[in-house]
Design an enzyme around this catalytic site. Structure first.
Site, PDB file in Angstrom:
ATOM      1  N   PHE B 260       5.180  -7.579   6.184  1.00 30.51           N
ATOM      2  CA  PHE B 260       3.903  -7.578   5.449  1.00 30.51           C
ATOM      3  C   PHE B 260       2.688  -7.614   6.362  1.00 30.51           C
ATOM      4  O   PHE B 260       1.601  -8.014   5.937  1.00 30.51           O
ATOM      5  CB  PHE B 260       3.839  -8.752   4.448  1.00 30.51           C
ATOM      6  CG  PHE B 260       5.109  -8.961   3.681  1.00 30.51           C
ATOM      7  CD1 PHE B 260       5.538  -7.994   2.785  1.00 30.51           C
ATOM      8  CD2 PHE B 260       5.884 -10.091   3.850  1.00 30.51           C
ATOM      9  CE1 PHE B 260       6.723  -8.157   2.077  1.00 30.51           C
ATOM     10  CE2 PHE B 260       7.077 -10.262   3.160  1.00 30.51           C
ATOM     11  CZ  PHE B 260       7.491  -9.289   2.262  1.00 30.51           C
ATOM     12  N   ARG B 342     -11.744  -1.906   8.083  1.00 24.65           N
ATOM     13  CA  ARG B 342     -11.094  -1.423   6.868  1.00 24.65           C
ATOM     14  C   ARG B 342     -11.681  -2.093   5.623  1.00 24.65           C
ATOM     15  O   ARG B 342     -11.765  -1.486   4.564  1.00 24.65           O
ATOM     16  CB  ARG B 342      -9.571  -1.596   6.932  1.00 24.65           C
ATOM     17  CG  ARG B 342      -8.827  -0.852   5.828  1.00 24.65           C
ATOM     18  CD  ARG B 342      -7.324  -0.776   6.044  1.00 24.65           C
ATOM     19  NE  ARG B 342      -6.906   0.347   6.864  1.00 24.65           N
ATOM     20  CZ  ARG B 342      -6.484   1.536   6.389  1.00 24.65           C
ATOM     21  NH1 ARG B 342      -6.432   1.754   5.088  1.00 24.65           N
ATOM     22  NH2 ARG B 342      -6.128   2.497   7.206  1.00 24.65           N
ATOM     23  N   PHE B 376      -4.695  -4.798   5.081  1.00 26.83           N
ATOM     24  CA  PHE B 376      -5.405  -4.808   6.362  1.00 26.83           C
ATOM     25  C   PHE B 376      -6.912  -4.907   6.189  1.00 26.83           C
ATOM     26  O   PHE B 376      -7.671  -4.127   6.742  1.00 26.83           O
ATOM     27  CB  PHE B 376      -5.034  -3.520   7.117  1.00 26.83           C
ATOM     28  CG  PHE B 376      -5.166  -3.577   8.612  1.00 26.83           C
ATOM     29  CD1 PHE B 376      -4.274  -4.303   9.382  1.00 26.83           C
ATOM     30  CD2 PHE B 376      -6.173  -2.884   9.266  1.00 26.83           C
ATOM     31  CE1 PHE B 376      -4.385  -4.339  10.763  1.00 26.83           C
ATOM     32  CE2 PHE B 376      -6.305  -2.910  10.656  1.00 26.83           C
ATOM     33  CZ  PHE B 376      -5.399  -3.643  11.409  1.00 26.83           C
ATOM     34  N   THR B 474      -6.900   3.688  11.246  1.00 29.62           N
ATOM     35  CA  THR B 474      -8.271   4.086  11.574  1.00 29.62           C
ATOM     36  C   THR B 474      -8.459   4.167  13.090  1.00 29.62           C
ATOM     37  O   THR B 474      -9.476   4.651  13.558  1.00 29.62           O
ATOM     38  CB  THR B 474      -9.286   3.111  10.947  1.00 29.62           C
ATOM     39  OG1 THR B 474      -8.983   1.787  11.392  1.00 29.62           O
ATOM     40  CG2 THR B 474      -9.213   3.177   9.437  1.00 29.62           C
ATOM     41  N   ALA B 543       0.080   0.104   8.096  1.00 28.03           N
ATOM     42  CA  ALA B 543      -0.866   1.043   7.488  1.00 28.03           C
ATOM     43  C   ALA B 543      -0.181   1.979   6.485  1.00 28.03           C
ATOM     44  O   ALA B 543      -0.645   3.100   6.266  1.00 28.03           O
ATOM     45  CB  ALA B 543      -1.605   1.842   8.567  1.00 28.03           C
ATOM     46  N   GLU B 745       1.041  -0.264   0.917  1.00 25.13           N
ATOM     47  CA  GLU B 745      -0.104  -1.129   0.680  1.00 25.13           C
ATOM     48  C   GLU B 745      -0.869  -0.862  -0.622  1.00 25.13           C
ATOM     49  O   GLU B 745      -1.288  -1.804  -1.276  1.00 25.13           O
ATOM     50  CB  GLU B 745      -1.093  -1.010   1.857  1.00 25.13           C
ATOM     51  CG  GLU B 745      -0.554  -1.542   3.162  1.00 25.13           C
ATOM     52  CD  GLU B 745      -1.397  -1.104   4.343  1.00 25.13           C
ATOM     53  OE1 GLU B 745      -1.423   0.111   4.640  1.00 25.13           O
ATOM     54  OE2 GLU B 745      -2.023  -1.957   4.978  1.00 25.13           O
TER      55      GLU B 745
END
Lengths: 494, 796
Positions: B260, B342, B376, B474, B543, B745
């Site tokens: 996680f 994020r 995230f 990112t 991600a 996610e």
């Protein structure tokens, strides 16, 4: 002379343990002594269920029958296994054939990371052994002590609801008679004991043996379910020199009823008296279903919950409100006191050296009496209460309607000990329950308690919710007599 | 008018998905292969039987020792002196090390420095590892570390975000994304509102705690078995602390018992410490964190304190907005720069902000360093704008759903984010309207209002919230992956890829992709542990990118071998390429049919290389942090949830009664696994916003440090009525692997529906006239006080 061994069945194999530190948990024994790594350590504190194993034991009520119980192996000392069958996840499978409790999880995509899975399998296995066609509510009750962080549970619930005839034909069913015979033979042995690392464990079989043991060794530590005690070992890294297990003491593991009382042996696990209490006091039965988890209720005892005198134990406030009594025993001498008088200060009680709790007596209800119980916690299942409120109210009808003739309001989580609310009771006693009276009672509660803030709740929340529960109790009592029932409990929407 | 999605055609969690024969989305699989089928998890049979091996289950190595660390008891202090003599003398202790004993790098910060492997002269949070012990047992190691005598000189500790902001105490510099002139737009709008929200953090509570074993090798290297989402980073950091080259460190990661995000960077310290102790003792060392130590010593989801000022018109449409997100990063940067980024990227969630300024601060506090956690930072960013939606709705006296709809990104216009990426292929309007219909939202809204009118104590609430989540790291360079495929002469296939299996079914999906390529049964493909000697320089499995990246890499490897087989068949049997077909575990060459096994043997005899690597890098993505402009995301994953709750206005207790979810996973590679991800993510998201409360005391000590005091959802907390559907016939318009979409996610944030529904129920107390303020986690305590606040307003 006691034998210095522990004997039990590990799956279908008779195992004898000698010379092992009795502070060893069943989980440590399985993983480190037997190299069985299927049973997982998630928390080592009885909170996640990943370590769930199943114990089969002879049913005290039905000769020749076994009871299957899920337990947390991480907080069960190895000595407690004596005379029982320990069933672990590795042994469910027969050859290449998965057990029903396993296959249904595969079929429903109920495992992701898989770390909690063995525990779910064992909880489901125990449930199906006792009840092959469980409904949703029974499944939720049996699995509430197993945490899964991946699936969101839906798939696991559906797996466990699936009933199957094949579960009745597994290897444990095939060995049923042999298991009964083996366990019956073990039961006849003298009291088991275990010594290792200079630490001792003994499990007396009757009250005289226990009393003698405690008189000889007053510094012994009593183990009932051990669900709280074991944390001192697994979490605080303590070691206990002398453990005395009371779970085998015949006189402490009975439940009896008289005309006026229910007498519960102090070492009887919750799961064996919950139905009786639910029958007389539905609120109490429902509350007990929220104490710990199924695994904890299968081993945890009333004597343990009262005995360790925690301010946040759930049973003491209920027992105090009910006017329950407890019988204390030391070397053949017995005294009976109100549960209310047992608690002195934070974790301090009136228990004398060598004395132990024999039984708890709960009065049966009579007409006009009501018990209302409210367990308030962050999570509904398997959580320690922020506030536990127990209201016992007796009302009589006179010319002016109903009048309170007897009242005991007891709270957990509001003080250093479970405690009544005398000022609030004084407001209520002798009066009719009205909205105005409830407002006065709520105000009076602030003189009875100055609760504290901790990780579970703030002082302000504890007081507010305790006050509101008096209001809720009033509404429920009103509603009971009204045409339109006011709904007051979200747990009923489970 | 767009047409609604035909939810009746969808794969759902009610239609049995457990059969390998299921036909998905009407797309029948020709031959075998695996893509699109609800294959069971590759480890399922082993997991239920207790046969799946996690790191702690591995057989002990000869002479294996156990590690523990001595922890700081101060939030911020200089270490004046350290007396470890009692520790060294303790039963079972073989070795005690401090930072002085580290041969190589002493800082193991994953991106930026700031994380000493063992304290260097000072401590910055309670629980920080100061020294390490290797002992003959787990318990002896844990007991020994308690015997240290450490003298501290206390320093001022920063323990609140407000204090950090006042002192400008940051782990990284602030950053702003800007589109247009928000201040003027807010002032010019019909209405203005502002507000703030505390968004709590979250403990990962993976059921398997952090654990690594280090085994010294004959050439001064180290073999590491770890539960990590980022084996390559573990390899690099272990090499650096030992001061040895990367090629002497092998990291093997078979499976995690949950990750996680908590095992992205924060699995490495324990591997490094185990390796340091193994290096000193020349014996294998296992370091397993006891649960409480794990909860105290590893970072969590960042708590945030966000605020906004918005201007909107009479319909509730946003004209301009200023948002500030303040992340509590803990004591070191870890991944916080990207996490707060994020949060900023997702401050719009699904809505067109028009003129927008979004500022993010990375606050440094003297707590454990907070880290990656599913979403995230995205979830914490989205909470602000979802609060704005509810706030606008109550202000205008409208249903929050109407406000959400009116603010959705458009398809042809109103489609540029505050970081200047165009929102393409946006289907959220259809998703929301379809879900509104399939969940019977409007009728239930009416029924709830009626229930609330006659129920004085219990109140119900409902909310529909969407999610738009950007897919890609990112940080551009992480968007790459490698894979290695071998075909053996019996036709079985070995697969390695750079991703790590944490329960999400990645190995299963990637095996399906390889099986699909060769049209063989998926059971033919065996997926190995992630190993740094098989696939090097891998990115973390994070991600939501696991399948997107590694699936494509594995496909490339399989395609390379397949092409060689085709070329070989053409040459040997003198056929054209079109005459070579892979079908049903067979290779058909012209008129002849060989089993895949037979043909593998023939190819081997013909000296064809049956092994290949594969590589993939995500196209189209770029972002210029200097200008705050670019296309950081390859595509967006979308979905929406409707949740209905009931609350007790006297105690604050609540239950989630029903949840309906419609999630776009593109063309699903494995519908059952995707549904499992959606259900699990939703419940985890719900837990984050409801019962999961992190509590630190005034000294900076974590009080919610075990599962008795930190409550993740239990089985009764899952919605009683839980309906999940995948958007049917919705292949990703970007060329992802089989046009699927990431799923790890995005559905986590659907848990926001529960939070919004709780507010809806609370608002009913004053006939929806007052907007409740409800920080998270919305514990029963917070719900009760929100109710009492509304009652107080009503009383005035």
């Amino acid at each position: 002379m006691v034998a210095n061994t522990i004997k039990f069945l590990l799956n279908n194999e008779l195992v004898k343990i000698e010379n092992l530190d009795p502070n060893t948990t069943v989980l440590q024994y399985l993983r480190e002594e037997r190299f069985k790594s299927g049973t997982k350590e998630g928390c080592a504190s009885g909170d996640c269920g990943a370590c769930t194993v199943v114990l089969a034991e002879l049913d005290p009520k039905k000769t020749g029958q076994l009871i299957y119980k899920s337990i947390n192996s991480c907080i069960t000392f190895v000595g407690n296994l004596h005379g029982k069958q320990l069933i672990t996840v590795e042994d469910l499978k027969e050859g290449a054939q998965l057990h029903h409790a396993q296959q249904t999880i595969v079929d429903n995509h109920g495992s992701q990371c898989g770390f909690c899975t063995p525990g779910f399998v064992m909880s489901s296995f125990a449930l199906h052994k006792q009840n092959n066609t469980p409904n949703r509510a029974e499944v939720l009750e049996a699995l509430a002590g197993n945490l899964c962080r991946c699936t969101g549970y839906r798939s696991i619930i559906e797996a466990a609801i699936t009933s199957s005839e094949s579960a009745a034909e597994d290897s444990f069913a095939k060995h049923y008679q042999a298991t009964v015979t083996a366990l019956t033979a073990l039961k006849k042995l003298s009291a088991p004991a275990l010594t290792g690392n200079s630490h001792n464990y003994i499990a007396p079989k009757n009250i005289d043996e226990l009393a003698t043991e405690l008189t000889n060794e007053p510094k012994s530590t009593l183990v009932a379910g051990g669900t709280d005690l074991a944390l001192s070992v697994t979490q605080n890294l303590a070691t206990i020199d002398k453990l005395v297990y009371v779970g085998n003491v015949a006189e402490l593991t009975t439940i009896e009823e008289t005309e006026t009382e229910i007498i519960i042996g102090s070492a009887l696990p919750y799961s064996e008296f919950i139905d009786t209490l639910h029958h007389y006091y539905p609120d109490l039965g429902e509350m007990i279903e929220r104490i710990g988890s199924k695994q904890v209720r299968n081993t945890g005892t009333l004597g343990g919950n009262v005995g360790n005198a925690s301010p946040i134990g759930d049973m003491p406030p209920a027992l105090i409100a009910l006017g329950a009594t407890m019988t204390l025993h030391v070397q053949g001498q017995e005294r009976t006191i109100l549960v209310e008088d047992y608690f002195v200060d934070y974790k301090k009680t009136v228990l004398k050296p060598s004395e132990f709790i024999k039984s708890i007596q709960i009065p049966k209800p009579t007409a006009g009496q009501t018990l209302k119980l409210y367990k308030i916690s962050k999570r509904i299942d398997d959580d320690i209460s922020a506030v536990l409120a127990a209201f016992f109210i007796e009302q009589e009808v006179d010319g002016n309607g109903q009048k309170i003739t007897n009242v005991r309001l007891a709270f957990g989580g509001m003080a250093a000990i479970p405690k009544r609310a005398p000022a609030t009771e004084a407001i209520l006693l002798g009066n009719s329950l009205t909205k105005a009276l409830v407002a006065q009672a709520k105000e009076a509660l602030t003189t009875d308690f100055q609760p504290m803030s901790d990780v579970r709740a703030s002082d302000k929340y504890r007081m507010t919710v305790a006050q509101n529960l008096i209001e809720k109790c009033y509404l429920e009592l009103q509603s009971a007599n009204a045409r339109e029932v006011i709904e007051t409990r979200v747990v009923n929407y489970a | 008018m767009r047409s609604l999605i035909d939810v009746k055609k969808a794969v759902t969690n009610k239609v049995q998905t457990n059969t390998d024969k299921s036909v998905v989305n009407g797309q029948k699989n020709v031959g075998l292969g695996g893509v699109g089928r609800s294959k069971k998890h590759e480890s399922a049979d082993k997991q239920v039987a207790g046969e799946a091996i996690y790191v702690d289950d591995r057989p002990s190595l000869r002479g294996e020792l156990h590690a523990a660390v001595g922890q700081s008891t101060m939030a911020h202090a200089n270490i004046i002196s350290m007396d470890l003599s009692a520790v060294k003398a303790a039963t079972g202790v073989i070795s005690v090390i401090t930072v002085e004993d580290v041969p190589g790098h002493t800082d193991i910060g994953p991106v930026f420095p700031g994380d000493p492997v063992l304290a260097i002269g000072k401590v910055e949070f309670i629980g920080q590892p100061i020294f390490a012990v290797a002992a003959t047992s787990f318990d002896l190691a844990r007991k020994a570390v308690k015997l240290a005598k450490i003298e501290y000189q206390e320093l001022e500790a920063v323990l609140t975000v407000k204090d950090a902001l006042a002192k400008q105490n940051f782990v990284r510099p602030p950053f702003t994304m800007k589109r247009g002139d928000s201040d003027s737009a807010i002032t010019a709008a019909d209405h203005q509102l502002s507000g703030e929200i505390l968004v709590g953090g979250q403990e990962h509570m993976y059921l398997e705690g952090q654990v690594s074993t280090a085994e010294p090798t004959e050439d001064g290297g180290m073999n590491i078995f770890t539960s990590s989402q980022h084996p390559s980073e573990v390899q690099k950091l272990v090499a650096e602390v030992l001061d040895i080259p990367l090629n002497k460190v092998l990291v093997d990661m078979r499976r995690m018992g949950g990750g996680f995000g908590g095992k992205e960077t924060q699995a490495a310290p324990w591997a490094c410490i185990a390796a340091l102790l193994a290096n000193v003792t020349k014996r294998p060392v296992k370091f397993k964190l006891a649960r409480m130590d794990d909860m105290v010593m590893t970072g969590k989801r960042h708590p945030f304190e966000n605020n906004y000022t918005v201007g909107f018109d009479k319909d509730g449409q946003i004209k301009g907005i200023n948002i500030e997100v303040n992340g509590n990063c803990g004591y070191s940067p870890d991944l916080s720069d990207a996490i707060v980024d994020r949060a900023m990227f997702h401050s719009d969630n699904a809505y067109y902000l028009d003129q927008a300024t979004v500022t993010g601060n990375r606050c440094k506090l003297n707590t454990v360093s907070h880290t990656a956690y599913r979403g995230f930072g995205g979830p914490q960013g989205m909470m602000t704008i979802e609060m704005v939606m509810d706030d606008i709705a109550r202000h205008l006296g409208k249903d929050p759903l109407d406000i959400r709809k009116v603010n959705l990104y458009g398809t042809d216009d109103r489609n540029e984010t505050h970081y200047h990426q165009k929102v393409e292929h946006n289907n959220l309007s259809e998703v929301i309207e379809s879900l509104e219909e399939s969940s019977d939202y409007q009728a239930r809204r009416k029924a709830i209002t009626e229930f609330n009118a006659t129920s004085p104590i219990l109140k119900k609430g409902i909310a529909l919230t969407p999610v738009k989540f950007g897919i890609s790291f990112t940080v551009q360079h992480l968007n790459q992956a490698g894979a290695l495929v071998h075909v053996y002469t019996d036709g079985t296939i070995h697969l390695s890829h750079g991703g790590s299996e944490m329960g999400q079914g990645l190995n299963t999906k990637v095996a399906q992709i390889v099986a699909e390529e060769f049209q063989v049964d998926v059971d033919t493909v065996a997926c190995s542990s992630a190993r740094t000697d098989k696939v090097p320089n891998s990115s973390p499995t994070a991600a939501s990118s696991g399948t997107d990246l590694n699936g494509k890499a594995a496909e490339a490897a399989a395609k390379a071998i397949k092409q060689r087989l085709i070329d070989f068949a053409c040459e040997k049997y003198q056929v054209e390429a079109e005459q070579v077909q892979f079908e049903n575990n067979n290779v058909i060459v012209g008129e002849q049919t060989f089993s895949f096994a037979e043909f593998s043997q023939i190819a081997y005899m013909g000296r064809v290389s049956l092994s290949s690597t594969g590589f993939y890098k995500t196209p189209k993505i770029h972002f210029d942090r200097a200008t705050g402009k670019g296309r950081p995301f390859f595509y967006y994953a979308t979905g929406a949830a409707v949740s209905e709750v009931i609350i007790d206005t006297l105690t604050g207790e609540y239950k989630t009664l029903r949840t309906d979810i419609l999630q776009d996973v593109g063309h699903s590679i494995n519908p059952a696994i995707d549904i499992g991800q959606i259900e699990g993510a939703f419940v985890q998201g719900m837990g984050w916003l409801t019962t999961e409360e992190l509590v630190w005391n005034e000294q900076g000590r974590l009080l919610s440090n075990n599962p008795a005091t930190y409550k993740i959802p239990a089985i009764n907390d899952a919605p009683k009525d839980f309906r999940v559907a995948l958007v049917p016939d919705a292949p990703n318009r970007e060329h992802t692997i089989y046009n699927s979409k990431a799923v790890g996610e995005p559905p986590f944030m659907l848990g926001m529906a529960v939070w919004s529904a709780l507010k809806d129920a609370i608002a009913s107390v004053n006939d929806y006239k007052t907007n409740p303020k409800l920080d998270t986690p919305a514990t029963p305590e917070r719900v009760l006080f929100a109710v009492e606040a509304i009652k107080a307003v009503t009383a005035k």
